[in-house]
Design a protein around this motif. Sequence first.
Motif, PDB file in Angstrom:
ATOM      1  N   ALA A  92       0.748  -1.132  -0.070  1.00 31.24           N
ATOM      2  CA  ALA A  92      -0.118  -0.141   0.033  1.00 31.24           C
ATOM      3  C   ALA A  92       0.862   1.142   0.115  1.00 31.24           C
ATOM      4  CB  ALA A  92      -0.839   0.082   1.163  1.00 31.24           C
ATOM      5  N   VAL A  93       1.717   1.080   0.926  1.00 35.00           N
ATOM      6  CA  VAL A  93       2.958   2.524   0.939  1.00 35.00           C
ATOM      7  C   VAL A  93       3.690   2.620  -0.522  1.00 35.00           C
ATOM      8  CG1 VAL A  93       4.779   3.467   1.854  1.00 35.00           C
ATOM      9  CG2 VAL A  93       3.244   2.253   3.430  1.00 35.00           C
ATOM     10  N   LEU A  94       4.070   1.413  -1.173  1.00 34.00           N
ATOM     11  CA  LEU A  94       4.525   1.480  -2.134  1.00 34.00           C
ATOM     12  C   LEU A  94       3.885   2.296  -3.481  1.00 34.00           C
ATOM     13  CD1 LEU A  94       7.193   0.854  -3.900  1.00 34.00           C
ATOM     14  CD2 LEU A  94       6.177  -1.364  -4.350  1.00 34.00           C
ATOM     15  N   GLY A  95       2.383   1.802  -3.375  1.00 28.54           N
ATOM     16  CA  GLY A  95       1.405   2.136  -4.246  1.00 28.54           C
ATOM     17  C   GLY A  95       1.135   3.840  -4.138  1.00 28.54           C
ATOM     18  N   GLU A  96       1.228   4.546  -3.124  1.00 31.09           N
ATOM     19  CA  GLU A  96       1.017   5.835  -2.500  1.00 31.09           C
ATOM     20  C   GLU A  96       1.951   6.706  -2.998  1.00 31.09           C
ATOM     21  OE1 GLU A  96      -0.811   6.190   1.122  1.00 31.09           O
ATOM     22  OE2 GLU A  96      -1.959   4.359   1.432  1.00 31.09           O
ATOM     23  N   THR A  97       3.258   6.080  -2.591  1.00 37.18           N
ATOM     24  CA  THR A  97       4.471   6.988  -2.998  1.00 37.18           C
ATOM     25  C   THR A  97       4.792   6.905  -4.285  1.00 37.18           C
ATOM     26  OG1 THR A  97       5.783   5.377  -2.099  1.00 37.18           O
ATOM     27  CG2 THR A  97       5.166   6.704  -0.673  1.00 37.18           C
ATOM     28  N   THR A  98       4.618   6.180  -5.248  1.00 37.02           N
ATOM     29  CA  THR A  98       5.026   5.994  -6.570  1.00 37.02           C
ATOM     30  C   THR A  98       3.724   6.172  -7.528  1.00 37.02           C
ATOM     31  OG1 THR A  98       4.821   3.482  -6.764  1.00 37.02           O
ATOM     32  CG2 THR A  98       6.826   4.371  -6.004  1.00 37.02           C
ATOM     33  N   GLY A  99       2.678   6.423  -7.069  1.00 32.40           N
ATOM     34  CA  GLY A  99       1.657   6.074  -8.203  1.00 32.40           C
ATOM     35  C   GLY A  99       1.112   7.680  -8.647  1.00 32.40           C
ATOM     36  N   ILE A 104      -3.450  10.334 -11.768  1.00 33.83           N
ATOM     37  CA  ILE A 104      -3.861  11.512 -12.421  1.00 33.83           C
ATOM     38  C   ILE A 104      -4.697  10.859 -13.625  1.00 33.83           C
ATOM     39  CG2 ILE A 104      -3.338  13.379 -13.859  1.00 33.83           C
ATOM     40  CD1 ILE A 104      -1.148  14.201 -11.844  1.00 33.83           C
ATOM     41  N   LYS A 105      -4.165   9.873 -14.438  1.00 33.12           N
ATOM     42  CA  LYS A 105      -4.777   9.436 -15.387  1.00 33.12           C
ATOM     43  C   LYS A 105      -5.953   8.642 -15.109  1.00 33.12           C
ATOM     44  CE  LYS A 105      -0.280   9.302 -18.188  1.00 33.12           C
ATOM     45  NZ  LYS A 105       0.879   8.125 -18.676  1.00 33.12           N
ATOM     46  N   LEU A 106      -5.948   7.971 -13.979  1.00 33.53           N
ATOM     47  CA  LEU A 106      -7.131   7.236 -13.767  1.00 33.53           C
ATOM     48  C   LEU A 106      -8.047   8.106 -13.218  1.00 33.53           C
ATOM     49  CD1 LEU A 106      -5.858   4.483 -11.521  1.00 33.53           C
ATOM     50  CD2 LEU A 106      -6.890   4.161 -13.641  1.00 33.53           C
ATOM     51  N   ARG A 107      -7.901   9.266 -12.453  1.00 31.66           N
ATOM     52  CA  ARG A 107      -8.912  10.218 -12.328  1.00 31.66           C
ATOM     53  C   ARG A 107      -9.616  10.829 -13.531  1.00 31.66           C
ATOM     54  NH1 ARG A 107      -7.615  15.380  -9.901  1.00 31.66           N
ATOM     55  NH2 ARG A 107      -6.179  15.350 -11.626  1.00 31.66           N
ATOM     56  N   ASN A 108      -8.731  11.200 -14.468  1.00 31.21           N
ATOM     57  CA  ASN A 108      -9.279  11.916 -15.689  1.00 31.21           C
ATOM     58  C   ASN A 108     -10.114  10.814 -16.306  1.00 31.21           C
ATOM     59  OD1 ASN A 108      -7.570  14.045 -14.932  1.00 31.21           O
ATOM     60  ND2 ASN A 108      -5.957  13.630 -16.215  1.00 31.21           N
ATOM     61  N   THR A 158     -12.135  -9.611   3.801  1.00 31.10           N
ATOM     62  CA  THR A 158     -13.205  -8.468   4.175  1.00 31.10           C
ATOM     63  C   THR A 158     -12.523  -7.235   3.527  1.00 31.10           C
ATOM     64  OG1 THR A 158     -14.165  -6.970   5.994  1.00 31.10           O
ATOM     65  CG2 THR A 158     -11.922  -8.446   6.489  1.00 31.10           C
ATOM     66  N   PRO A 159     -13.497  -6.514   2.863  1.00 26.08           N
ATOM     67  CA  PRO A 159     -13.208  -5.249   2.445  1.00 26.08           C
ATOM     68  C   PRO A 159     -12.651  -4.089   3.478  1.00 26.08           C
ATOM     69  CG  PRO A 159     -15.502  -5.361   2.390  1.00 26.08           C
ATOM     70  CD  PRO A 159     -15.018  -6.736   2.787  1.00 26.08           C
ATOM     71  N   ASP A 160     -12.685  -4.466   4.761  1.00 26.77           N
ATOM     72  CA  ASP A 160     -12.336  -3.590   5.801  1.00 26.77           C
ATOM     73  C   ASP A 160     -10.682  -3.710   6.083  1.00 26.77           C
ATOM     74  OD1 ASP A 160     -14.853  -2.614   6.122  1.00 26.77           O
ATOM     75  OD2 ASP A 160     -15.142  -3.466   8.079  1.00 26.77           O
ATOM     76  N   SER A 161     -10.283  -4.748   5.289  1.00 25.10           N
ATOM     77  CA  SER A 161      -8.771  -5.172   5.476  1.00 25.10           C
ATOM     78  C   SER A 161      -8.003  -4.093   4.571  1.00 25.10           C
ATOM     79  CB  SER A 161      -8.444  -6.447   5.031  1.00 25.10           C
ATOM     80  OG  SER A 161      -8.711  -6.871   3.579  1.00 25.10           O
ATOM     81  N   ARG A 162      -8.634  -3.398   3.685  1.00 30.94           N
ATOM     82  CA  ARG A 162      -7.930  -2.232   2.841  1.00 30.94           C
ATOM     83  C   ARG A 162      -7.462  -1.127   3.634  1.00 30.94           C
ATOM     84  NH1 ARG A 162      -6.264  -5.999  -0.917  1.00 30.94           N
ATOM     85  NH2 ARG A 162      -7.900  -7.287  -1.386  1.00 30.94           N
ATOM     86  N   ALA A 163      -6.331  -0.950   3.741  1.00 29.13           N
ATOM     87  CA  ALA A 163      -5.942   0.198   4.586  1.00 29.13           C
ATOM     88  C   ALA A 163      -6.272   1.341   3.838  1.00 29.13           C
ATOM     89  CB  ALA A 163      -4.226   0.123   4.388  1.00 29.13           C
ATOM     90  N   ASP A 164      -6.347   2.643   4.892  1.00 34.05           N
ATOM     91  CA  ASP A 164      -6.706   3.887   4.461  1.00 34.05           C
ATOM     92  C   ASP A 164      -5.440   4.671   3.692  1.00 34.05           C
ATOM     93  OD1 ASP A 164      -9.501   3.654   5.290  1.00 34.05           O
ATOM     94  OD2 ASP A 164      -8.592   4.362   7.229  1.00 34.05           O
ATOM     95  N   VAL A 165      -5.712   5.322   2.801  1.00 32.47           N
ATOM     96  CA  VAL A 165      -4.738   6.069   1.985  1.00 32.47           C
ATOM     97  C   VAL A 165      -3.940   7.027   2.972  1.00 32.47           C
ATOM     98  CG1 VAL A 165      -4.161   7.575   0.041  1.00 32.47           C
ATOM     99  CG2 VAL A 165      -5.757   5.554  -0.071  1.00 32.47           C
ATOM    100  N   ALA A 174      -6.279  10.791  -3.752  1.00 32.41           N
ATOM    101  CA  ALA A 174      -6.312   9.850  -2.464  1.00 32.41           C
ATOM    102  C   ALA A 174      -7.726   8.897  -2.525  1.00 32.41           C
ATOM    103  CB  ALA A 174      -6.321  10.372  -1.180  1.00 32.41           C
ATOM    104  N   TYR A 175      -8.805   9.561  -2.933  1.00 31.06           N
ATOM    105  CA  TYR A 175     -10.134   8.750  -3.050  1.00 31.06           C
ATOM    106  C   TYR A 175      -9.800   7.742  -4.386  1.00 31.06           C
ATOM    107  CZ  TYR A 175     -14.627   7.129  -4.132  1.00 31.06           C
ATOM    108  OH  TYR A 175     -15.649   6.362  -4.202  1.00 31.06           O
ATOM    109  N   VAL A 176      -9.382   8.200  -5.293  1.00 26.05           N
ATOM    110  CA  VAL A 176      -9.060   7.108  -6.508  1.00 26.05           C
ATOM    111  C   VAL A 176      -8.152   6.118  -6.213  1.00 26.05           C
ATOM    112  CG1 VAL A 176      -7.909   7.023  -8.862  1.00 26.05           C
ATOM    113  CG2 VAL A 176      -9.236   9.040  -8.069  1.00 26.05           C
ATOM    114  N   MET A 177      -7.280   6.100  -5.386  1.00 25.45           N
ATOM    115  CA  MET A 177      -6.224   5.070  -4.689  1.00 25.45           C
ATOM    116  C   MET A 177      -7.212   4.484  -3.703  1.00 25.45           C
ATOM    117  SD  MET A 177      -3.667   3.266  -4.500  1.00 25.45           S
ATOM    118  CE  MET A 177      -2.354   4.412  -5.252  1.00 25.45           C
TER     119      MET A 177
END
Length: 293
Positions: A92-99, A104-108, A158-165, A174-177
Amino acid sequence: MRGLSGALLSFFKTSCGYYCRRSYGGFELQEQSLSLLHSVLTGQQYTSSGSKQYDGRLYPNHIPTSSVQKAVLALGSGVAALKNPYRHDMVAVLGETTGHQALIKLRNRMRIDPEGYTILKERPRIRLSTLDLTQMSALPDGTLGREYLRFLEENRVTPDSRADVKFVDDEELAYVMQRYREVHDLLHTLLSMPTNMLGEVVVKLFEAAQTGLPMCVLGATLGPLRLSVSRLQLLVQSLGPWALRNGGRARCILSIFYEQRWEQNLDELIQDLNIEPPPVNLIPSNKNTSSNS
């Protein structure tokens, strides 16, 4: 884990310390970066020595970080994730710090899709608190809601296992991630992929082609190294090309308001997404037992 944390911290003190001191005029940034890395690696809550660190919070869990701190976190989390691919917090941390650019492209893409635009405006969350499990369990076999619930039950996830951004410095990105994380299990359902290593690599290949997120590309590249010879052959000859082709051609998976489609037939949704059936069935499927009446 303590040994890994210590080794990484020692490495960063040696390799990053000089750059931080010379470029930022002191030890403050270096110490903050190492403290932040230690907190992430050990799962402890990070507390800055100065309250100004948090003046720029853009959302409740946001931890503002400099470009150097992001680089330290990306490298540290990447090493930890390579050592143990099941460290989802490190992934999760790797995704947030490199993505950033990929987000931006996904949001667009979401903005130009009517359904995706609505999602960005309403910000739905897929959590146990937002799911009507009783209603979903009463849906017919073969519907999206029933098959998604079956996936959660059979795999004990469980979907609750997904860490918050935390480390994305833009509230909408952040919401897109966050949305990407919360639809991951839905993607397993859509692709009929199990949660074993082969299934995860196939999903990562699809996600890499679909999202362009560096962590997906890394997972899709290095994940196959952990497969047996027979499963690697299956990936290379069949499932891999299928995942890349369909990830590239499918409608944006983040632009689907799944919460409003629980009653939809799963096969119909897969068709709407322009996803071909997998060439190999890795898990038993109940979706075809559903009556379309």
